[in-house]
Design a protein around this motif. Structure first.
Motif, PDB file in Angstrom:
ATOM      1  N   HIS A 131      15.237  -8.690  -4.886  1.00 46.07           N
ATOM      2  CA  HIS A 131      16.130  -7.820  -4.124  1.00 46.07           C
ATOM      3  C   HIS A 131      16.042  -8.124  -2.624  1.00 46.07           C
ATOM      4  N   ILE A 132      14.834  -8.447  -2.172  1.00 44.61           N
ATOM      5  CA  ILE A 132      14.629  -8.636  -0.735  1.00 44.61           C
ATOM      6  C   ILE A 132      15.101 -10.008  -0.274  1.00 44.61           C
ATOM      7  N   SER A 133      14.775 -11.030  -1.051  1.00 47.86           N
ATOM      8  CA  SER A 133      15.098 -12.399  -0.638  1.00 47.86           C
ATOM      9  C   SER A 133      15.580 -13.203  -1.830  1.00 47.86           C
ATOM     10  N   PRO A 134      16.877 -13.198  -2.127  1.00 50.47           N
ATOM     11  CA  PRO A 134      17.404 -13.911  -3.299  1.00 50.47           C
ATOM     12  C   PRO A 134      17.074 -15.400  -3.248  1.00 50.47           C
ATOM     13  N   ALA A 135      16.860 -15.988  -4.445  1.00 54.95           N
ATOM     14  CA  ALA A 135      16.516 -17.403  -4.517  1.00 54.95           C
ATOM     15  C   ALA A 135      17.618 -18.236  -5.145  1.00 54.95           C
ATOM     16  N   GLY A 136      18.652 -17.618  -5.666  1.00 55.08           N
ATOM     17  CA  GLY A 136      19.690 -18.348  -6.382  1.00 55.08           C
ATOM     18  C   GLY A 136      20.818 -18.816  -5.484  1.00 55.08           C
ATOM     19  N   SER A 137      22.013 -18.832  -6.050  1.00 53.83           N
ATOM     20  CA  SER A 137      23.180 -19.330  -5.324  1.00 53.83           C
ATOM     21  C   SER A 137      23.587 -18.371  -4.208  1.00 53.83           C
ATOM     22  N   ILE A 138      24.308 -18.894  -3.235  1.00 52.54           N
ATOM     23  CA  ILE A 138      24.771 -18.113  -2.086  1.00 52.54           C
ATOM     24  C   ILE A 138      26.168 -17.590  -2.397  1.00 52.54           C
ATOM     25  N   ALA A 139      26.302 -16.276  -2.515  1.00 54.19           N
ATOM     26  CA  ALA A 139      27.594 -15.676  -2.852  1.00 54.19           C
ATOM     27  C   ALA A 139      28.622 -15.967  -1.762  1.00 54.19           C
ATOM     28  N   PHE A 170      17.902  -9.109   1.845  1.00 52.78           N
ATOM     29  CA  PHE A 170      18.527  -7.920   1.268  1.00 52.78           C
ATOM     30  C   PHE A 170      19.999  -8.166   0.905  1.00 52.78           C
ATOM     31  N   ALA A 171      20.325  -9.410   0.534  1.00 50.77           N
ATOM     32  CA  ALA A 171      21.705  -9.734   0.162  1.00 50.77           C
ATOM     33  C   ALA A 171      21.925  -9.702  -1.346  1.00 50.77           C
ATOM     34  N   SER A 172      20.960  -9.187  -2.096  1.00 50.13           N
ATOM     35  CA  SER A 172      21.101  -9.125  -3.553  1.00 50.13           C
ATOM     36  C   SER A 172      22.188  -8.127  -3.952  1.00 50.13           C
ATOM     37  N   ASP A 220      27.286  -5.037   6.000  1.00 50.28           N
ATOM     38  CA  ASP A 220      26.269  -5.900   5.402  1.00 50.28           C
ATOM     39  C   ASP A 220      24.947  -5.642   6.121  1.00 50.28           C
ATOM     40  N   VAL A 221      23.849  -5.786   5.391  1.00 47.89           N
ATOM     41  CA  VAL A 221      22.541  -5.464   5.960  1.00 47.89           C
ATOM     42  C   VAL A 221      22.289  -6.272   7.227  1.00 47.89           C
ATOM     43  N   PHE A 222      22.605  -7.566   7.196  1.00 50.81           N
ATOM     44  CA  PHE A 222      22.380  -8.386   8.392  1.00 50.81           C
ATOM     45  C   PHE A 222      23.212  -7.901   9.572  1.00 50.81           C
TER      46      PHE A 222
END
Length: 962
Positions: free
Chosen positions: A736-744, A781-783, A808-810
């Protein structure tokens, strides 16, 4: 008492019989590295007095080596490169900034599944053979009787028409195709010529190398610029397996001194090395950087729990079942933060691969390590891995001399007994790895998940919609999807499944399935990701690899793929059918992580299963099946085939393992390791001492962690009038905090990359871009599964409190920082659970977060927050944000005293006029010092500047205590 190497054996002979074996490794390291600074005589005495000091004394531990994988390794190396810049700007020699502890960096996490099938088949209409071509995932042609194949170089049109027609019956009642591939090396199913590697793997590897050329150039620079760094190139294997098969030593020899091998790694599953009698565990990236620079790991002297194994293993249970069974028992025992040592008669039944599989899961029950001391079984294993006779003799004599060789009946004080015969096959899911489901109860459990309210297991599907069926066309043929339909099936050989017996069980199951005429539906996204070339080697030499391919499980490459969200997109027709029916479809994988939405956004139910069960559920096409009462499918003759009909016996698996997993397999891996590949060998990289940062790069950027660096210790800075960036609930994971997969495509990270003129196809993944702080901060936090109470639904959004806007959180954090407003995060229980990732602390730090106030923290993540200068503050027992009636919209102030102490209570004042107390979770005075310096990186750099040279030497260069 004076401690030197000369009197080391005196202590072994006089003291350690009462110490658990894992603590003896601590004692040896403390005596050998005693320098009066990082390690003192008092530390040695505390370890000797372990029975009284456990869970009280803070002690240092200097491991023999550091292990990095590229996702977490690249930010570590980028930070060291940035530290060289900072040191150079202050007039010091940057070439002195080097890892003092031997460091291995394995490039294994950048593989993505771009290609899944290679077709070199005759024209089904009887004409000339089709031109060999690779089809990207969304344009896969209709599958023929053999699902995929490999280009063998045969002449086009040379395959006979019969190869594509229905296979004739053979004398043994089996299809001719089965007879053709039985007991042969990997063959092209049409030309029957051997091939060295499946074409899908080759093409995926080519794409990996091209896509990540910039990162690989940086790694190549690191291998030349930094001393004590060994980079293992891509296309060799997964970090965990390379560590087991190639890097492990048990006993290290350096400068005439022999000492126990030990390791810390930037991954929570480093712990699997404990199955070989090598002490090791996962740490965050910033902690690993400190160890690399010569600082020991600091931890509270742990309690040690003995796990006594008794009983005999059920023949139908795999290593995964044993793993999950032991995990369940130890989770219920409440052993968070402790060491576990295994002993008892049941241990001798476990092979070395069994032990590493069990040791791998200790983070799931919050133990620090699960330790299997070296014994005869371990020595037998190393005989297969090309250890020389002299090395084995030295290893055995040394481990016995220092009393680190196993005695099965010498338990620690606290004992938990587990009966191995009670273990039955299980899977875990549909959302969390700790939710185990007996396979015999899978059908009923999934039905209950459909009916339950949305939560850790439930999906809340109404009764009238539970029978929804959605027809769709795939490659010209109609199929139907229902709730429980399997759409992803990934056989992965790493961490849990590095055990050859598990993969061989899956291969033999695939062989029996093909012989019975069973198939896998062509729309299911199947893949086979061996952890290293060793796995492909033994699957090939045992004759089962072609049967995997027949069912669609083709080798896609070497590295982490499905586990970290690098799954190829599902066919459009499947995605549309899922959305049309709001279906809860399923993914099956034999990995160790499967949080909701991680494999694919539209696949809501995901299960961890052993490799043979992944194959079984793929054949069934649904998780809504009772294997004991319902058939997997029909044979070519129309006979019902049950799982019990094709499940290989334990004796059959063991015999196959003995016949195929031999020293030549490990020899092949070593050759693969040392040879590298042509692409890697030809990469050019700078020869400079300081890295020449490219301002145009979207992969590698100099991070701002050393801005405004000075030699003086900064004064404590209280937090005044902070806003809450997020208001979170329980079990917020590192995913949830730091996604590791693809960039939406709609994410702020995507917007940044688009502003740099990159197309979505060029985005790559978050993991691949961990060397770029601009991407990773925007990804924090971009999950899509982040449940923020300010928003009320899963979304990577938050409330900008002053304006009332949802952003967006950022974007919200960026606006707060421009206004000079500090930030905090409110959370519930187990904040930061999951994989070890340094960006779960670095990201919030760069967003401007000064403190996280939660009911409880995952231990490793709490240390990472401290390491980045963020305060982990815990509500007092019985209190929470709800009990204190916090809305999250208040402003928070926290006064820091000039003299902080470990676990000190602080007062939080709110803008409502209320206040409450929290505990600052600094476990030691070292934690306090690190926090006061603004984090570990700045502490190391400031120490460097104040001393005018490299911080104190690592283990290999320290002098004995005077």
């Amino acid at each position: 008492m004076v401690f030197t190497l000369d009197n080391l054996f005196f202590f072994w002979l006089c003291f350690p019989d009462r110490l658990p074996l894992s603590i003896r490794v601590f004692l040896e390291a403390a005596i050998r590295n005693c320098d009066g600074f990082y390690t003192t005589e008092g530390d040695v005495e505390n370890i000797l007095d372990w029975q009284q000091q456990q869970d009280k004394a803070e002690v240092p531990f200097t491991p023999a080596r550091v292990l990095l994988q590229d996702f977490t390794g690249i930010p570590a190396m980028v930070d060291l490169a940035a530290m060289r810049d900072a040191v150079a700007k202050h007039g010091e020699d940057p070439s002195l900034v080097n890892p003092k502890c031997p460091t291995d960096l394995i490039v294994d996490h950048s593989l993505q599944i771009d290609f899944i099938c290679f077709h070199n088949a005759p024209n089904p209409g009887g004409g000339e053979s089709a031109t060999p071509s690779l089809a990207p995932p969304r344009s896969v042609p209709s599958r023929l009787p053999s699902r995929g194949g490999s280009h063998c170089g045969g002449q086009q049109g040379s395959c006979s028409k019969a190869a594509c027609s229905d296979p004739p019956a053979s004398s043994g009642g089996r299809p001719a195709a089965v007879q053709q591939i039985e007991n042969t090396p990997l063959l092209c199913p049409f030309h029957l010529k051997p091939v060295s590697e499946t074409e899908t793997a080759v093409k995926n590897q080519e794409m990996e190398l091209i896509r990540n050329k910039e990162r690989l150039q940086f790694f190549k620079w690191c291998s030349k610029a930094f001393k004590n760094v060994n980079v293992v190139p891509p296309d060799v294997g997964a970090v965990h397996q390379v560590n087991l098969e190639y890097l492990s030593r048990v006993a290290q020899v350096s400068d005439g001194v022999i000492y126990p091998d030990s390791v810390v790694g930037t991954d929570s599953h480093t712990t699997m090395i404990n199955g070989l009698g090598i002490l090791g565990w996962g740490v965050g990236g910033i902690e690993s950087e400190a160890v690399m620079l010569g600082q020991p790991v600091s931890l509270t002297l742990p309690q040690v729990v003995g796990c006594k194994l008794v009983g005999s293993i059920n023949p139908l249970s795999t290593s995964i079942d044993i793993v999950l069974g032991i995990t369940k028992h130890l989770r219920q025992a409440g052993i968070a933060g402790r060491f576990v040592e295994f002993f008892g008669p049941g241990v001798s039944q476990l092979s070395a691969p069994d032990r590493t599989t069990i040791a791998n899961m200790c983070p799931e029950y919050n133990a620090t390590v699960s330790f299997f001391p070296i014994d005869r079984v371990t020595l037998k294993h190393f005989k297969k891995t090309n250890f020389s006779h002299e090395k084995l003799e030295l290893m055995e004599s040394y481990m016995k001399a220092v009393k680190l060789f196993r005695s099965y009946e010498e338990p620690p004080e606290d004992v938990i007994e587990i009966n191995l015969s009670s273990m039955v096959p299980h899977v875990s899911g549909p959302k969390r790895p700790q939710d185990r489901v007996a396979v015999s109860n899978m059908k009923a459990d999934f039905q209950s998940c459909l009916e339950e309210k949305v939560g850790f297991k439930g999906f809340h599907i109404s009764k009238e919609k539970q029978e929804t069926r959605v027809p769709f066309l795939h490659c010209g043929q109609e199929y139907q999807l229902v709730h429980g339909s399997v759409v992803i099936a990934a056989v992965i050989s790493c961490t849990n499944n590095c055990n050859p017996s598990v993969m061989l069980t899956a291969g033999l199951l695939a062989k029996k399935a093909v012989e019975a005429g069973l198939t896998v539906k062509p729309y299911i996204r199947t893949s086979l990701a061996p952890g290293s070339g060793m796995v492909t080697h033994y699957l090939n030499s045992s004759g089962v690899l072609p049967y995997f391919s027949q069912l669609g499980f083709q080798v896609i490459g070497y590295g982490c793929a499905t586990c970290v969200g690098n799954t190829a997109p599902l066919p459009d027709a499947v995605v549309d059918a899922i959305k049309q029916g709001d279906l809860v479809t399923c993914g099956l994988l034999s990995g160790n992580r499967h949080f909701e939405g991680r494999l694919c956004d539209c696949v809501r139910a995901n299960y961890l299963a052993s490799p043979p069960l992944v194959v079984a559920y793929a054949i069934a096409g649904t998780v809504g099946i009772d294997f004991e009462k319902e058939p997997l499918g029909l044979s070519s003759s129309g006979k019902e085939v049950y799982l019990s009909d094709i499940w290989p016996s334990r004796e059959e698996v063991q015999q196959t393992e003995e016949d195929t997993v031999i020293s030549s397999v490990f020899k092949d891996l070593r050759g693969r390791m040392e040879k590298g590949n042509t692409f890697w060998n030809n990469i050019e990289s700078p020869d400079s001492v300081v890295f020449p940062w490219d301002p145009k790069s979207t992969y590698i950027r100099c991070p701002p962690f050393f801005s405004n660096l000075s030699k003086e210790l900064p004064a404590p800075q209280s937090i005044e009038n902070a806003h809450a960036l997020l208001f979170l609930g329980d079990k917020v994971s590192t995913d949830h905090i730091s996604p590791a997969g693809s960039i939406a495509r709609a994410s702020t990270a995507a917007k940044y990359l688009q502003s740099r003129r990159l197309t979505p196809r060029e985005f790559n993944s978050y993991g691949a871009r961990r060397g770029n702080d601009a991407v990773m901060t925007r990804g924090t936090f971009a999950s899509i599964k982040l449940l923020n109470r300010f928003i009320g639904k899963p979304s990577p959004k938050t409330l900008h409190i002053p304006s009332g806007q949802t952003l967006d959180v950022f974007e919200a954090a960026d606006r707060y920082q421009r206004d000079g407003v500090p930030l905090v995060i409110l959370a519930g229980k187990e904040y930061g659970s999951g994989n070890s990732r340094d960006w779960v602390a670095k990201g919030p730090y760069l967003l401007g977060v000064r403190a996280v106030i939660a009911e409880s923290f995952e231990k490793l993540h709490k240390s990472q927050l401290v390491g980045m200068g963020i305060m982990p503050l815990q509500f007092l027992p019985g209190q929470s944000a709800d009990s204190l009636e916090l809305s999250g919209k208040e402003r928070f102030s926290i006064v820091l005293p000039e003299s902080l102490s470990p676990r000190q209570q602080l007062t939080v004042k709110t803008s409502k006029g209320t206040s409450f107390s929290v505990t600052a979770l600094f476990d030691s005075q070292i934690d306090v010092i690190i926090f006061q310096h603004g984090g570990l990186l700045r502490y190391v750099a400031q120490t460097f500047l104040r001393s005018g040279s490299q911080p104190r030497a690592g283990a290999a260069e320290r002098a004995p205590c005077p």
